[in-house]
Motif scaffolding. Structure first.
Motif, PDB file in Angstrom:
ATOM      1  N   TRP A 211     -23.654  16.577  22.979  1.00  0.00           N
ATOM      2  CA  TRP A 211     -24.356  15.743  22.006  1.00  0.00           C
ATOM      3  C   TRP A 211     -23.394  14.796  21.303  1.00  0.00           C
ATOM      4  O   TRP A 211     -23.686  13.618  21.123  1.00  0.00           O
ATOM      5  N   GLU A 212     -22.232  15.357  20.900  1.00  0.00           N
ATOM      6  CA  GLU A 212     -21.343  14.527  20.081  1.00  0.00           C
ATOM      7  C   GLU A 212     -20.802  13.321  20.842  1.00  0.00           C
ATOM      8  O   GLU A 212     -20.316  12.375  20.232  1.00  0.00           O
ATOM      9  N   ASP A 213     -20.903  13.346  22.154  1.00  0.00           N
ATOM     10  CA  ASP A 213     -20.520  12.159  22.922  1.00  0.00           C
ATOM     11  C   ASP A 213     -21.725  11.270  23.205  1.00  0.00           C
ATOM     12  O   ASP A 213     -21.603  10.201  23.786  1.00  0.00           O
TER      13      ASP A 213
ATOM     14  N   SER B 132     -22.754   5.149  21.046  1.00  0.00           N
ATOM     15  CA  SER B 132     -21.637   5.883  20.488  1.00  0.00           C
ATOM     16  C   SER B 132     -20.316   5.285  20.964  1.00  0.00           C
ATOM     17  O   SER B 132     -19.393   5.070  20.180  1.00  0.00           O
TER      18      SER B 132
ATOM     19  N   VAL C 269     -22.908   3.879  16.367  1.00  0.00           N
ATOM     20  CA  VAL C 269     -23.271   5.081  15.621  1.00  0.00           C
ATOM     21  C   VAL C 269     -22.169   6.120  15.776  1.00  0.00           C
ATOM     22  O   VAL C 269     -21.402   6.100  16.737  1.00  0.00           O
ATOM     23  N   ASP C 270     -22.124   7.000  14.793  1.00  0.00           N
ATOM     24  CA  ASP C 270     -21.262   8.163  14.877  1.00  0.00           C
ATOM     25  C   ASP C 270     -22.192   9.322  15.172  1.00  0.00           C
ATOM     26  O   ASP C 270     -23.102   9.600  14.383  1.00  0.00           O
ATOM     27  N   MET C 271     -22.003   9.967  16.318  1.00  0.00           N
ATOM     28  CA  MET C 271     -22.966  10.998  16.714  1.00  0.00           C
ATOM     29  C   MET C 271     -23.047  12.129  15.694  1.00  0.00           C
ATOM     30  O   MET C 271     -24.034  12.855  15.638  1.00  0.00           O
ATOM     31  N   ASN C 272     -22.018  12.293  14.873  1.00  0.00           N
ATOM     32  CA  ASN C 272     -22.076  13.300  13.812  1.00  0.00           C
ATOM     33  C   ASN C 272     -23.201  13.029  12.827  1.00  0.00           C
ATOM     34  O   ASN C 272     -23.681  13.916  12.148  1.00  0.00           O
ATOM     35  N   ASP C 273     -23.566  11.737  12.717  1.00  0.00           N
ATOM     36  CA  ASP C 273     -24.588  11.362  11.739  1.00  0.00           C
ATOM     37  C   ASP C 273     -25.992  11.608  12.260  1.00  0.00           C
ATOM     38  O   ASP C 273     -26.957  11.465  11.524  1.00  0.00           O
TER      39      ASP C 273
END
Ligand SMILES: Nc1ncnc2c1ncn2[C@@H]1O[C@H](COP(=O)(O)OP(=O)(O)OP(=O)(O)O)[C@@H](O)[C@H]1O
Ligand SMILES: Nc1ncnc2c1ncn2[C@@H]1O[C@H](COP(=O)(O)OP(=O)(O)OP(=O)(O)O)[C@@H](O)[C@H]1O
Ligand SMILES: [Mg+2]
Ligand SMILES: [Mg+2]
Lengths: 271, 440, 282, 281, 271
Positions: free
Chosen positions: C184-186, C197, C202-206
């Motif tokens: 997911w984080e990528d 990303s 976007v920052d996937m953390n968000d």
């Protein structure tokens, strides 16, 4: 009272007004005459600060006015009203509003733009119009009036300023002889009754002679004559206008004799 | 003095009436704006307006970034401008501010400037020395996610950390660590590789050196490297601009050519038959009422994508506009001239040619040329949907949000293009209308 | 009839220029194989390609399943599906991913009640058709009618716009596509989230995933049915073998690492066609 | 000059004139035909093959719409709020753009400008605002502000400032300076001179231009809906994209939008005629 | 030669021309006079087929022209040139082009539309202009010329048609006296030298008397006088104009006496 010291105005290389020095020490009515391009308008416009002098100084009651800027300059403009050949009214606005514009310097911008004139001012405007015999036109649009009436509205606006000096730049040049008489008489009456100084550019000798206490002749920007109407002989006039032998005063006359005499009398009574 | 009271009353009443306007109009305007303010939900939009986006946009318009990317699986490090394949440094080369690892899994030192130092270690390790804050250490692994340690105290808002991802944004650059990759980005002002891509021998040369090379006979190669620049694609962009102008020109000229003869059918003095006239006029109204963009959509079935579709769409709307304008001009022609020509025994075509056309040519030309300029803008918009051209490039660049410097480049070109067409149409207008005679 | 040019339509998702460049090599091969000029067109939206294929001005395109269904429903004779992209793991499907901002507190569709939901393009399979069918099935009260379960349901225009809209908070949640493989984080291994990303939008953390569809079949590469047999055959072979003849080119055409293209026929899309007909009509 | 020399000089003039006219005509024909061929070449579909199919798409839409004609009134009513939004975008941007344009126009008009040094840069600013298509500004603003009517409104307003600023200043340039000078002589400030001396003169023409802009802006705001800002253009685009099944909706929206444009156009031009005619008398 | 038989023109219920019968059997110069609204213009316009008669017949050299349509009608128009009060030139085109419009009936469609006039025609046009003394203006736009010059361009266009008849509808009504003289003299010279019939609507008696061989008086659409200038007494004129006792010829006179005599002589020489 009013002192003009070697006032000069150059437009590019052309000198419109050339070291003009004039001293006025009591309220009188002055006529300025001269050929077209002599610099009469430019001189008056400098007095009203519509034009900045290139050199020289204007002093009024000890205060130098020629260098004023911003609000101070506008204050001086409020003190010396100007009347134009083409009236320069706001044609699409009604007569009272045009007269009330004479209070613009004192009125706040908001008041002026929202037409929130105080009743006292409106009353005074009407009274001034009545004095000039055109109070009936008060609610009409300025453009709906005849030339002579419009010029009287312009005079009313000037009076509304309650000025010490009234400057008039050929106030009767675009009027027919009868209206010219009415307007000149109005200016004379204002001078006599209110004791205001009136300085009036004129393009006809006889008008200057008839209404003014003092006549200044200009030629190519310079003052070439300054004296009483009596001193203004045909010879002097020839000098001023640079005219050749064929110069005839009648050519420039606006005097009316028979036909309109009644009208003039009426007008005088009204003023 | 009883008179003046009456005059005063009417005058004041007049002033009051004018105040109705003076206060009424601004009040209405204000009331409407207030209504719109709330109808558009402005407070919420303003509250949520992302200043950061604006800042990113502005910064990105005039700067570029260089990515240092490590594949945390293989440990390979790559350098690429804007992280793009086309901006990749050739194998074995690296930017001057990076000290590559000498051995596999060794230390790569990245100097972000201002004493910001980032070190990449083997096995997914990273150490970032942030001046004034402290040292951030992180380690990425398939099993453990991203484990990071920070100086004591609450985490500042420029660090965005989760179990599987850490993102650090400082004034000097950005660092993203995920299980798969670690990316370090440094920003530089300017439009990098605008002239030449890294694989060109002319990349990085000064103007003097280039001039010397050009005089040395390499002018063609230099031009070709610039023209075929893979990053900025000047060739395609110029084609796109050309296509846009082409759409505007063909659309406008074609519309004028169709509207001129048909406008006679819609002019009262030339088409006595009411039905024809009404029919033509309604047709014009219809063509004009449907906007060019909608025509584009309608035409896309028959013509598919491409500049012709856009040109035809412009032609459709403007035939309506010109038809209306021309027929109005025709209704205002001076009959005397036509009668003069007619009295010589001239036929209908000659009467139109000499009695009518010279009269309407000024109106006609000035309108057509005015629309040529305005259609350049329309063609940009139409191109965004179907036609192609610079409008498509621009909208796509904005929508996919990649490179704002490209967006800036396109916007500047669009402004220049419109200026150019404006100047051209103005010049033609002056020449053709005042210079007259020639075309009569 | 005689073929005098061959037009390929390429769907959105990338910069128009990038799409052109990525597919230029295919155009070159095709031009060589067919002996006629080959042009690439990159309309701004799905509808541009759909209209081109319906009107017969485009000869080939790689469509989404829903776009194919849209064409089929208007004119079953217009195009023929011939090939489909195969993922590295041999599958040929992907997912529609529902997502929201992490700091919004939304973690599932239940949290989306009374919120604004964003679709992409009306002709997108993962950006509209599938979620519009499957999301209402995932909860009793969930409907896609604006103002009922969701406060509003809007179309952002495309996958990229949806991601930006969610990230900016213009909509509370949205759907886009991803292969669902990787992390997911990528932004997963491939898909719109990965691109956003990678681009730093976007920052996937968000973001958090709030919903995932059943596997969606990849859209087909289609050819205009009216094309001469030999032309169709040539093009099918060209694309099918592209992976072997020029892997770089295949990477560009397929927008990432794939296992190449496999033959497919209309039957594979019958469900989608049915779904689309039920949902949208036609 | 003798008649003979006049013959020769006129004939010579006619020849050069003919030469230039034919060169110009030829150039135009070449540019037009050549351009047309290039456009045809670069288009997916050709000009001639496409002609018989021009009506295919509208026919599909009409077929479905006439089948479902009963639902049209309902669909039109449904689209109405979006239309209001579109009209509001146009209205607000015309007002805001017109007000700003008016101020800038006065600042850049010869004879009225209070700060002559600001004239040239402000004029360039107007040029740039005019040159930028609304679409470009809108797309950038959508990125910053998010979707919805506000970016569209700002974008159209900015373009309107450029367009109206120029037209307004042309009108103001032709205004008589006499009232202004008259007001100046009584000591009026710049804003008083403008409001009392210029505004009454230019109001009818300014209003007429603003009305024309409003008409143009309605289209512009519908168009921006097409590319992502709200309003009726957004609905129309979605309905058209959906294709069969939503064609009735597309037709309904189209009818509504078309009717609005025609109504605003007609009333606008009637109003404008009255304004400018009224000003003339 | 030219025969007009009970020619009538009605506009709705109003009869503009009422059973006019006129016979012209050799080329002469005819003046038509009458008050405003008498039907002079309508009569001439019917002769040129710019207006269709309601009743009656026009015959020229045995051929009936009043019923002609299409190309035949245009052929007749080419034969009987018309000159208008307001010149009716194409103001934005140059003088020679305007004169060349006189060949439009003969020119082929293509030539007419592309303005590819033969050199011979251009030369002839300039010669005609020279005859009228305005060849210097050849390359100017028509709108740049004075009224008198423009009317001469209109005459040149008429001559370019090489017509048998020239119709002139108040050709001098919008000209000053000097230009009026020049134009009338030009028409007279054309009649005398080329032997063309000239029919000329005039609004002044003395012009008709001075230049015409035959004068026709119209009143309310009818011919009320037809005779030589000598027969046109003041009494008859009063009848025609329906004027009361105060009728004075001078009121309509355009005769110039002293000042412009030289100019006229020059102009005559030029023509
Ligand atoms: N704004 C200006 N710029 C340049 N030259 C000016 C300007 N105003 C006046 N002049 C010149 O200055 C000279 C004096 O002009 P001015 O108008 O003061 O003369 P005047 O005596 O009022 O003449 P008139 O009787 O024609 O009004 C003239 O030569 C005029 O051309
Ligand atoms: N086209 C027309 N439609 C209706 N009535 C017309 C028309 N042309 C002329 N008339 C009427 O016919 C009558 C004769 O007009 P005509 O112009 O022939 O008179 P005229 O003798 O030339 O007068 P003038 O000296 O004013 O030119 C007038 O009453 C006129 O109003
Ligand atoms: Mg003066
Ligand atoms: Mg007449």
């Amino acid at each position: 009272m009013l002192q003009i010291d070697s006032l000069t105005k150059r437009f590019g290389s052309a000198t419109a007004v050339d070291k003009v020095t004039v001293k006025v020490d009591r309220p009188i009515m002055i006529g300025i005459i001269g050929a077209s391009g002599a610099g009469k308008s430019t001189l008056l416009r400098m007095l009203n600060l519509l034009e900045r002098p290139t050199e020289g100084v204007i002093t009024f009651e000890g205060r130098q006015v020629s260098g004023l800027t911003g609000r101070a300059a506008r204050g001086w403009q409020a003190e010396c009203a100007m009347i134009f050949q083409q009236f320069n009214l706001v044609p699409r606005m009604d007569v009272v509003s045009n007269v009330l514009h004479g209070t613009l310097y004192r009125a706040g911008t908001l008041r002026a733009l929202t037409a929130m004139w105080p009743d006292a001012d409106i009353r005074r405007a009407i009274d001034i119009l009545a004095r000039l015999g055109i109070e009936e036109q008060a609610a009409k649009r300025a453009e709906a009036l005849s030339g002579g009436q419009q010029q009287r509205v312009a005079i009313a606006r000037a009076l509304m300023q309650n000025p010490k000096i009234i400057l008039a730049d050929e106030p009767i040049a675009s009027l027919d002889p009868m209206n010219a008489q009415i307007v000149m008489q109005a200016l004379r009456t204002i001078h006599e009754e209110d004791g205001r100084t009136v300085i009036c550019n004129l393009h006809t000798l006889d008008t200057a002679r008839r209404y003014c206490d003092r006549v200044i002749g200009m030629k190519q920007g310079r003052v070439v004559f300054d004296g009483t109407p009596e001193q203004l002989t045909t010879g002097v006039a020839r000098d001023i206008y640079g005219a050749d032998a064929s110069f005839s005063e009648d050519a420039t006359s606006t005097e009316i004799r028979d036909t309109t005499a009644d009208a003039i009398r009426e007008a005088k009574a009204a003023v | 003095m009883t008179d003046t009271t009456a005059a005063f009353t009417t005058a004041r009443a007049g002033l009051r009436r004018s105040q109705l306007w003076i206060f009424g109009v601004p009040a209405l305007v204000l009331a409407y704006l207030v209504y719109v303010f709330f109808a558009f939900d402005t407070p919420r939009v303003l509250a949520e307006a992302d200043g950061e986006n604006g800042a990113i946009l502005l910064a990105d318009m005039v700067s570029y970034k260089v990515h240092v990317t490590r594949d945390n699986g293989s440990g390979d490090v790559e350098y690429a401008i804007e992280g793009e394949r086309k901006g990749r440094y050739p194998a074995g080369e690296s930017p001057g501010w990076v000290t590559p690892a000498t051995a596999p899994a060794g230390e790569t030192l990245i100097d972000l400037g201002d004493s910001h130092l980032v070190r990449l270690f083997g096995e997914g390790g990273l150490r970032y020395d942030v001046p004034g804050y402290g040292v951030i250490e992180a380690k990425a692994s398939r099993s453990g996610g991203v484990e990071a340690s920070y100086p004591d105290g609450p985490l500042p808002d420029w660090i965005n950390a989760s179990g599987n991802r850490v993102a650090i944004t400082t004034d000097a650059g950005r660092v993203n660590i995920t299980r798969a990759r670690t990316e370090v980005m440094r920003y530089f002002p300017g439009w990098e590789l605008f002239f030449f891509t890294l694989d060109s021998p002319y990349s990085g040369l000064s103007f003097g050196q280039l001039a010397a090379a050009a005089f040395g006979g390499e002018a063609g190669a230099i031009w070709s490297d610039f023209w075929n620049n893979d990053m900025w694609r000047h060739k395609e962009v110029v084609w796109a601009i050309f296509e846009t102008i082409l759409m505007a020109f063909i659309g406008t000229a074609g519309a004028a050519l169709i509207a001129l003869p048909t406008a006679f059918l819609a002019a009262r003095n030339f088409a006595p038959l009411g039905i024809f006239r009404q029919a033509t006029r309604r047709l014009y109204d219809f063509l004009r009422g449907v906007d060019g963009l909608i025509w584009t959509v309608i035409l896309s079935r028959a013509y598919g994508p491409g500049p012709l579709t856009g040109a035809l769409a412009i032609m459709f709307t403007d035939t309506g506009t010109f038809g209306k304008l021309f027929s109005e001009a025709l209704e205002n022609v001076d009959e005397k001239q036509i009668e003069g020509v007619r009295s010589t025994g001239a036929g209908p075509l000659a009467r139109a040619r000499y009695g009518v056309i010279p009269q309407i040519v000024p109106v006609l030309l000035s309108q057509v040329l005015y629309y040529l300029e305005s259609n350049t803008r329309s063609a940009t918009v139409i191109g965004a949907i179907t036609g192609g051209g610079i409008g498509l490039l621009l909208t796509q660049a904005i929508i996919t949000q990649k490179d704002w410097e490209e967006v800036t480049y396109y916007i500047i070109l669009i402004v220049l293009m419109v200026f150019l067409m404006d100047a051209l149409s103005g010049w033609l207008r002056r020449r053709l209308i005042s210079g007259g005679g020639a075309t009569d | 009839q005689e073929l005098d040019e061959f037009n390929i339509g390429v769907l959105g998702g990338e910069n128009a220029q990038d799409r052109m460049t990525a597919n230029q090599c295919l155009a070159d091969y095709a031009s060589e194989a067919l002996g006629v000029p080959v042009n690439i067109f990159t309309p701004a939206d799905y509808n541009g390609v759909i209209q081109g294929l319906l009107g017969g001005t485009l000869d080939m395109a790689w469509l989404g399943a829903s776009s194919y269904a849209a064409i089929y429903l208007q004119d079953p004779e217009a195009v023929t599906p011939v090939l489909v992209k195969t993922n590295l793991d041999g599958s040929f499907s992907y997912h529609s991913i529902g997502f929201a901002r992490a700091d919004s507190g939304i973690t599932s569709l239940e949290d989306m009640e009374g919120k604004v939901f964003g679709f992409g393009d009306p002709n997108s399979t993962s950006g509209y058709l599938i979620p519009s069918v499957e999301i209402p099935q995932s909860g009793e009260s969930i409907t896609m009618e604006p103002g009922e379960y969701f406060e509003d349901v809007v179309f952002t225009g495309g996958h990229e716009q949806t991601i930006v809209a969610v990230n900016n908070g213009d909509v509370d949640g949205g759907v886009t596509w991803a292969d669902g493989l990787g992390n997911w984080e990528d932004g997963y291994n491939s898909g719109a989230l990965r691109k956003a990303s990678d681009a730093g939008i976007v920052d996937m953390n968000d973001l958090v995933e709030i919903w995932r569809s059943k596997p969606i079949p990849e859209g087909p590469v289609v050819l205009r049915t009216a094309l001469p047999e030999d032309v169709q055959a040539t093009m099918v072979e060209l694309v099918e073998t592209l992976h072997e003849t020029d892997p770089d080119c295949a990477y560009g055409v397929a927008a990432g690492e794939t296992a190449g293209f496999q033959p497919i026929s209309h039957e594979a899309y019958e469900t989608i066609v049915e779904v689309r007909q039920r949902e949208i009509g036609g | 000059m003798t008649t003979a020399t006049i013959h020769d000089s006129y004939l010579a003039e006619v020849r050069t004139r003919r030469l230039w006219s034919s060169v110009a005509a030829l150039l135009f024909v070449l540019l037009f035909l050549g351009g047309f061929m290039i456009a045809d070449e670069r288009n997916a579909g050709g000009f001639w093959p496409g002609i018989p199919h021009i009506l295919d798409f509208p026919a599909d839409v009409l077929a479905e719409a006439s089948e479902q004609w009963r639902s049209l009134p309902g669909l039109i009513a449904e689209a109405f709020p979006a239309l209001i939004e579109t009209v509001n975008i146009a209205g607000a941007s015309t007002l805001i753009g017109g007000l700003a344009g008016a101020v800038i126009a006065l600042l850049v008009t010869r004879g009225l400008a209070p700060a002559p040094w600001a004239v040239a840069p402000l004029r360039r600013l107007l040029d740039i605002l005019r040159a930028l298509p609304e679409l470009v500004i809108a797309l950038v603003l959508i990125f910053v502000l998010g979707g919805g009517p506000i970016p569209a409104m700002i974008a159209i307003a900015l373009h309107t400032v450029g367009a109206l600023g120029k037209l307004f200043s042309e009108v103001a340039e032709n205004a008589s300076l006499r009232p202004v000078e008259g007001l100046r002589s009584v000591g009026a400030t710049w804003s008083q001179r403008m409001m009392l001396g210029i505004l009454p003169q230019v109001a009818p023409n300014w209003l007429s231009y603003a009305l024309l802009r409003f008409e143009i802006n309605i289209r512009a705001s519908a168009i921006l809906g097409f590319v992502g800002a709200g309003g009726i253009g957004y609905d129309l685009r979605n309905a058209m994209s959906f294709g069969p099944g939503k064609f009735a909706e597309a037709a309904a929206i189209f009818v509504l939008l078309f009717a609005t444009i025609v109504i605003v156009d007609q009333t606008g031009s009637a109003l404008r005629n009255r304004l400018t005619k009224g000003a003339a008398t």
